[in-house]
Write a protein that holds these residues in place. Structure first.
Motif, PDB file in Angstrom:
ATOM      1  N   UNK A 164      -8.696  -6.612   1.352  1.00  0.00           N
ATOM      2  CA  UNK A 164      -9.045  -6.671   2.763  1.00  0.00           C
ATOM      3  C   UNK A 164     -10.486  -7.128   2.951  1.00  0.00           C
ATOM      4  N   UNK A 165     -11.336  -6.676   2.063  1.00  0.00           N
ATOM      5  CA  UNK A 165     -12.731  -7.110   2.137  1.00  0.00           C
ATOM      6  C   UNK A 165     -12.802  -8.635   2.040  1.00  0.00           C
ATOM      7  N   UNK A 191      -4.972  -4.575  11.104  1.00  0.00           N
ATOM      8  CA  UNK A 191      -4.018  -5.217  10.206  1.00  0.00           C
ATOM      9  C   UNK A 191      -2.982  -5.967  11.040  1.00  0.00           C
ATOM     10  N   UNK A 214       1.092   5.251  11.578  1.00  0.00           N
ATOM     11  CA  UNK A 214       0.759   4.079  10.763  1.00  0.00           C
ATOM     12  C   UNK A 214       0.507   2.870  11.648  1.00  0.00           C
ATOM     13  N   UNK A 226      -3.119   7.799  -5.222  1.00  0.00           N
ATOM     14  CA  UNK A 226      -4.012   7.739  -4.055  1.00  0.00           C
ATOM     15  C   UNK A 226      -5.153   6.774  -4.296  1.00  0.00           C
ATOM     16  N   UNK A 246      -5.762  -1.649  -1.381  1.00  0.00           N
ATOM     17  CA  UNK A 246      -5.872  -2.022   0.028  1.00  0.00           C
ATOM     18  C   UNK A 246      -7.259  -2.603   0.343  1.00  0.00           C
ATOM     19  N   UNK A 247      -8.283  -1.922  -0.172  1.00  0.00           N
ATOM     20  CA  UNK A 247      -9.638  -2.254   0.262  1.00  0.00           C
ATOM     21  C   UNK A 247     -10.155  -3.560  -0.339  1.00  0.00           C
ATOM     22  N   UNK A 269       0.840  -1.204   0.000  1.00  0.00           N
ATOM     23  CA  UNK A 269       0.000   0.000   0.000  1.00  0.00           C
ATOM     24  C   UNK A 269       0.880   1.260   0.000  1.00  0.00           C
ATOM     25  N   UNK A 270       1.861   1.268   0.892  1.00  0.00           N
ATOM     26  CA  UNK A 270       2.712   2.464   0.962  1.00  0.00           C
ATOM     27  C   UNK A 270       3.602   2.576  -0.255  1.00  0.00           C
ATOM     28  N   UNK A 284      -3.580   8.050   6.414  1.00  0.00           N
ATOM     29  CA  UNK A 284      -2.204   7.626   6.185  1.00  0.00           C
ATOM     30  C   UNK A 284      -1.716   8.085   4.814  1.00  0.00           C
ATOM     31  N   UNK A 285      -2.619   8.005   3.844  1.00  0.00           N
ATOM     32  CA  UNK A 285      -2.243   8.449   2.502  1.00  0.00           C
ATOM     33  C   UNK A 285      -1.816   9.910   2.525  1.00  0.00           C
ATOM     34  N   UNK A 341     -11.200   0.714   7.303  1.00  0.00           N
ATOM     35  CA  UNK A 341      -9.865   0.821   6.719  1.00  0.00           C
ATOM     36  C   UNK A 341      -9.794   2.001   5.761  1.00  0.00           C
ATOM     37  N   UNK A 342     -10.908   2.272   5.074  1.00  0.00           N
ATOM     38  CA  UNK A 342     -10.879   3.333   4.072  1.00  0.00           C
ATOM     39  C   UNK A 342     -10.472   4.672   4.693  1.00  0.00           C
ATOM     40  N   UNK A 402     -15.151  -3.646   8.974  1.00  0.00           N
ATOM     41  CA  UNK A 402     -13.697  -3.554   9.109  1.00  0.00           C
ATOM     42  C   UNK A 402     -13.098  -2.960   7.843  1.00  0.00           C
ATOM     43  N   UNK A 403     -13.710  -3.278   6.704  1.00  0.00           N
ATOM     44  CA  UNK A 403     -13.187  -2.754   5.442  1.00  0.00           C
ATOM     45  C   UNK A 403     -13.500  -1.267   5.305  1.00  0.00           C
ATOM     46  N   UNK A 415      -5.530   2.990  -2.465  1.00  0.00           N
ATOM     47  CA  UNK A 415      -6.680   2.677  -1.610  1.00  0.00           C
ATOM     48  C   UNK A 415      -7.446   1.480  -2.142  1.00  0.00           C
ATOM     49  N   UNK A 459       1.405   4.103  -2.687  1.00  0.00           N
ATOM     50  CA  UNK A 459       0.929   5.432  -2.288  1.00  0.00           C
ATOM     51  C   UNK A 459       2.037   6.467  -2.338  1.00  0.00           C
ATOM     52  N   UNK A 519      -6.913   4.562   6.176  1.00  0.00           N
ATOM     53  CA  UNK A 519      -5.912   4.585   5.101  1.00  0.00           C
ATOM     54  C   UNK A 519      -5.862   5.951   4.440  1.00  0.00           C
ATOM     55  N   UNK A 520      -7.016   6.658   4.391  1.00  0.00           N
ATOM     56  CA  UNK A 520      -6.989   7.988   3.781  1.00  0.00           C
ATOM     57  C   UNK A 520      -6.088   8.932   4.557  1.00  0.00           C
ATOM     58  N   UNK A 571     -11.339 -10.377   5.204  1.00  0.00           N
ATOM     59  CA  UNK A 571     -12.179 -10.338   6.407  1.00  0.00           C
ATOM     60  C   UNK A 571     -13.191 -11.482   6.363  1.00  0.00           C
ATOM     61  N   UNK A 579     -17.293  -7.800   9.530  1.00  0.00           N
ATOM     62  CA  UNK A 579     -16.259  -7.942   8.505  1.00  0.00           C
ATOM     63  C   UNK A 579     -16.370  -6.818   7.482  1.00  0.00           C
ATOM     64  N   UNK A 580     -17.596  -6.541   7.049  1.00  0.00           N
ATOM     65  CA  UNK A 580     -17.778  -5.473   6.072  1.00  0.00           C
ATOM     66  C   UNK A 580     -17.342  -4.141   6.667  1.00  0.00           C
TER      67      UNK A 580
END
Lengths: 546, 470
Positions: free
Chosen positions: A178-179, B368, B359, A167, A174-175, A155-156, B414-415, B407-408, B403-404, A171, A159, B411-412, A182, B400-401
């Motif tokens: 991860x979905x 994570x 992070x 960007x 990543x997403x 990811x990094x 962090x971005x 993350x958005x 958690x995703x 993302x 990014x 992560x934004x 999970x 679970x949904x």
């Protein structure tokens, strides 16, 4: 056999990169040379351990887990630190250990903006730990942890060092996975509790699934969760949309690692976890997986024809190639899965190489618009030839690595495992064969536009466009050699994988129904889904006669 | 003997931050001796109990309190606020929490709750020259009092049917089912709703964003971790000791709270531009995760125990990672003077260490591996799936949904920190004060250790309340 690496070899290989990271953290960021040397030394050291692991690997028993370490890790949830290597994981582990040093050599003078080699190399080494760990883990929780570890560094990498649209791409990268993971975790847990297993070890859960008779509905749902987890990572159609974006925006080395190793985590998950643990559900799902695989092959190929950017085209070709791998897996046969592992290794090498080339072209031309490129063979003949070889390998020219994975995957779908609809898979076979023609089409078209002809005016006298540099040679020559070696002598891979694949598959999938009497079929005690005995086998037989 | 905690806290009422911190650490000493002693102590006829659960929670409160003091040191000193009183109130509030952990009686629960809340109302409004802070204080106060009133009404109903304020007595009456069902149900719903406010579970979360944003940031950290944990302690005590016999009443309620909190918190957090507001909504979502195991806790006592330890595990890990995230926010905001997300852009260029720390914390909040948060989430999933019924699986999928989605936005942020260009003007080095640094080291270390060796935390949080509730 005396074996020096028993007990600690895998652990050493998995965590050595982290030791390298720790050393690099202590060195101030300005001393770039030292960082490069430490990172390269670490990755070569890991590769050296990999060679030792290979040398001492008992080739007579590839189906058995070797170098096993089994320690309690998290007592409360009965998760173990259980690692081991068998013939299925060995090629992929070696691929990882091989690709990473090449990436570091390639980066030597090529650090993408905003440079910062320290952070960049640290991320690569963390990635290496995650990738090796995923391939050696034999416990569901441990597997999950390693499976996820690779997400953050990549990811990094996208990014920070990526292209203009980084960007969005990072993302998305990543997403999507991860979905899937999970839901995969929920599936793992459901399986653990439904089977009443004493630990999360793959083998134990697999035994318990058979012994406890988990209900069919539950099996199908759980397989569905795993399918999402692994299928998104592969990526299979229709979950592939993150891949072209991630590949296009990632820095060269990121694309290479992504293509060479990360995509394999998904397919490896299928053959290591989903299919061995839930063979009955796999039979029910396989036609759908096969369908998505061939849709992916055709869609990826058509997607390629519509691309204007070299990197994006290669990314779509990845979707198509992974479709072949998944088709091989969907047959659930020894033959098909061997082909798919071969396909993974070959795709890792070839597509990795293509991304290296695309990166080098970008460095020289500062663009990857196909319509603006041309005449690579005139301006940089050696690079043009390498590009040509890789393109040929990618389209499946016999004698190069790409051939064996695709050809055998197509072949294997002629006779899928017991319980699978033969006609359907033969249709898939035909469609996949059409896919290879399309692949030849788009790849040759790419080669023609980029390498042939005269250089366009804007680049004609550009001094930046030089032939292959020393660092590039050092990084590429070993990969090219392997592509040829595997192409000429595919047994390099098959010899290792065959025993393990055979051991991982349920007997009922493979037994030859035509040669079985009804009494023998009864004795096997296969579930109805395999259509072994009591009439099912005769259908197959009749179909085979058509 | 059990009051030693409080005595120490009183003695530690300090002049300076250092004394407050040391006093707090000194308080941990009797905690250790009690823990080594190992036997449960019961006082006031069962109203005040020191058992493993209470000790673990007390430890979390005290450590969290210590970190908050570290976070506050420079913030309060540089802001020309009333320094001594600030620490006094902080410690008083902590005392309420420490009491809360041991309370097994409606009255002592309520007293502890008010003891921890009233100083918090004041602390939120500490920046008295800032209109936002004042507004936040007022809002927090009004909403808090309203919630207390609702809860008190519920308590009075429960007292009415059982004739006792002891949770164990209430449990036996509730289980027996002799009392009017509707009254018991109303009582339970009101009490749970009252604490739902405290833990900022949706739909009782509306105060959180404004209050978090308006309050001084260290106080926000305090509210989001310690105060939330206190609400959870009470909720756990009520559910496991008080109402355990009537899962058909509270399980659907908790299920809904969990699902709604996760979803609402996450979806609104997506739209935030201020990082503190985002943390507020993410806190709402995290609350949803924390109460989710309770939704299946009534199925069997074994499952109940697991659900309890899952929630306590989550609380412990959450405390470390959330405080850590606030430590980074406070440190970076010292330089930029703003908590808008845009002001964090490009932090990787000028503060790489901080960015890596952020992070770790945000990655951990997102779950994570190998950062601590994964184990917390894993435990939640484990409990939900081990229930084996459809509702448990459904909530697991909702989680679970979510958690995703979570993350958005993590992560934004962090971005922005990693990938964006830093603004050119006003780029000064970020100076880390020693206290902030030690807060970061504590939180970061805990987050990493819990992630790689979850056994460490699991050993402590493997507690049970049910034996007591009997």
């Amino acid at each position: 056999m005396e074996n020096l690496l028993d007990g600690w070899g895998i652990t050493l290989a998995t965590f050595s990169p982290l030791v390298g990271v720790a050393i690099m953290l202590l060195i101030p960021g300005e001393r770039e040379e030292r960082h490069k040397v430490v990172a390269l030394a670490t990755s070569l050291w890991v590769a050296f351990i990999g060679v030792l692991l290979l040398l001492w690997f008992d080739m007579g028993e590839t189906g058995r887990l070797q170098y096993v370490v089994d320690e309690m890790w998290i007592d409360v949830i009965r998760s173990r630190y259980l690692v081991g290597i068998d013939g299925m994981s060995l090629p992929l582990i070696l691929l990882t250990m091989f690709i990473v040093p090449m990436c570091i050599i390639y980066s030597w003078n090529h650090f993408p903006e905003p440079r910062n080699p320290k952070a960049f190399l640290i991320l690569i080494l963390i990635l290496e730990t995650g990738m090796i760990g995923t391939f050696v883990a034999q416990d569901m929780v441990l597997f999950f942890v390693f499976f996820e570890i690779v997400l953050l560094p990549m990811f990094f990498m996208i990014a920070v060092w990526g292209g203009d649209d980084r960007r969005y791409a990072s993302l998305k990268f990543f997403l999507f996975p991860l979905f899937g993971s999970a839901l995969m975790l929920v599936s793992f847990l459901a399986l653990f509790f439904l089977t009443g297993a004493e630990s999360f070890a793959f083998t134990e859960v697999a035994d318990n699934v058979l012994a406890h008779g988990v209900s069919r509905t539950a099996q199908l749902w759980i397989f569905g969760g795993m399918f999402l987890g692994f299928g998104i990572k592969v990526p299979m159609f229709p979950f592939h949309t993150w891949l072209p974006d991630a590949h296009t925006q990632a820095p060269t080395v990121g694309s290479v690692i992504l293509a060479a190793v990360l995509l394999k985590l998904g397919t490896y998950g299928f053959i290591r976890i989903a299919i061995p643990l839930l063979p009955e559900a796999a039979v029910e799902w396989a036609p759908w997986i096969g369908l998505l695989a061939v849709v992916g092959i055709i869609y990826g190929a058509l997607g390629c024809l519509a691309q204007t950017d070299v990197k994006r085209l290669i990314a779509f070709s990845s979707v198509a190639h992974m479709g072949f791998v998944m088709l091989g897996i969907a047959t659930l046969t020894d033959f098909g899965i061997n082909a798919s592992i071969m396909g993974m290794v070959a795709h890792g090498l070839i597509t990795g190489m293509l991304f290296f080339l695309a990166g080098s072209m970008k460095d020289r031309y500062h663009t990857l618009e196909i319509s603006r490129l041309g005449g690579l063979l005139v301006q940089a003949p050696r690079m043009g030839w390498i590009f040509g070889i890789c393109v040929m390998a990618s389209l499946g020219l016999p004698g190069l690595a790409g051939f064996w994975g695709e050809f055998l995957a197509i072949l294997s779908s002629y006779s899928p495992a017991n319980g699978l609809p033969v006609e359907t898979f033969r249709t898939f076979m035909v469609v996949a064969a059409v896919g290879t023609v399309l692949a030849a089409g788009y790849l040759l078209w790419l080669l023609q536009r980029v390498a042939f002809g005269n250089p366009p005016e804007e680049f004609a006298d550009n001094p930046e466009i030089v032939d292959v540099t020393r660092h590039e040679w050092m990084a590429w020559a070993p990969i090219l050699a392997l592509i040829v070696a595997i192409g000429v002598y595919p047994n390099l891979v098959f010899r290792v994988t065959d025993g393990a694949v055979d051991a991982s598959l349920n007997d009922c999938l493979q037994v030859n129904t035509a040669e079985l009497t009804d009494a023998e079929a009864e004795a096997l005690g296969c579930a109805a889904v395999y259509e072994v005995g009591s009439g099912g086998g005769h259908d197959d037989h009749a179909a085979a006669g058509n | 003997m059990t009051l030693i905690d409080i005595v120490f806290l009183e003695r530690a009422r300090p002049i300076t931050a250092a004394v407050a911190g040391l006093g707090l650490l000194a308080t941990a000493i009797p905690l250790l001796t009690l823990a080594l002693d190992g036997s449960d102590r019961v006082m006031f006829g069962g109203a005040y109990v020191v058992d493993e659960f209470a000790l673990v929670m007390k430890a979390i409160f005290i450590l969290a309190g210590y970190v908050v003091i570290l976070l506050s040191t420079n913030y309060v000193a540089e802001g020309e606020y009333w320094e001594n009183e600030y620490y006094g109130l902080l410690l008083a509030s902590l005392m309420g929490m420490v009491m809360m952990a041991s309370s097994r009686d409606l009255v002592s629960l309520f007293v502890a709750l008010e003891l921890l809340s009233i100083p918090a109302y004041l602390m939120v409004a500490w920046r008295k020259r800032d209109i936002r802070s004042t507004e936040a204080g007022l809002k927090y106060y009004l909403m808090g009092v309203f919630a207390s009133a609702v809860m008190l009404y519920g308590m009075s109903l429960l007292f009415g049917v059982s004739g006792s304020t002891l949770l164990t007595d209430i449990n036996s009456v509730v289980t027996a089912g002799g009392a009017s069902v509707s009254v018991v149900t109303l009582g339970i719903v009101f009490v749970v709703a009252g604490f739902g406010f405290k833990v900022s579970a949706a739909p009782f979360h509306t105060w959180a964003p404004d209050v978090y944003q308006g309050a001084p940031t260290p106080v926000t950290a305090f509210l989001s971790v310690a105060s939330k944990a206190a609400g959870f302690v009470a909720l756990l005590a009520l559910v496991f000791v008080g109402f355990y016999g009537r899962p058909e009443v509270w399980e659907p309620l908790v299920w809904t709270l969990a699902a709604v909190s996760m979803t609402v918190g996450n979806l609104i957090a997506l739209r935030q531009t201020n990082i503190v507001r985002m943390m507020a909504y993410s806190g709402v979502a995290q609350t949803g995760f924390m109460i989710a195991p309770l939704a299946v806790a009534g199925h069997s006592t074994a499952l109940g125990d697991q659900a309890l330890s899952a929630t306590v595990t989550y609380l412990a890990i959450y405390a470390a990672m959330n405080l850590g995230a606030f430590a980074v926010i406070i440190s970076l905001a010292r330089r930029t003077g703003s908590a808008e997300m845009s002001s964090f852009a490009g932090a990787f260029r000028y503060a790489p260490a901080m960015t890596v720390a952020m992070t770790i914390f945000l990655g951990s909040l997102a779950g994570i591996p190998p950062l601590g948060g994964w184990f917390a989430k894993f435990e939640v999933f484990r409990v939900l799936t081990s229930s084996g019924d459809t509702w448990g699986y459904a909530l697991a999928v909702v989680a679970a949904v979510n958690a995703v989605i979570a993350l958005y936005y993590y992560a934004s942020v962090l971005l922005r920190m990693w990938a964006d260009e830093a603004p050119d003007e006003g780029v000064a080095d970020v100076t880390l004060t020693p206290s902030l640094l030690s807060a970061l080291v504590i939180c970061g270390g805990v987050t990493l250790v819990f992630g790689v060796l979850p056994q460490v935390v699991a050993r402590f949080t493997d507690v049970s309340l049910l034996a007591l509730g009997g």
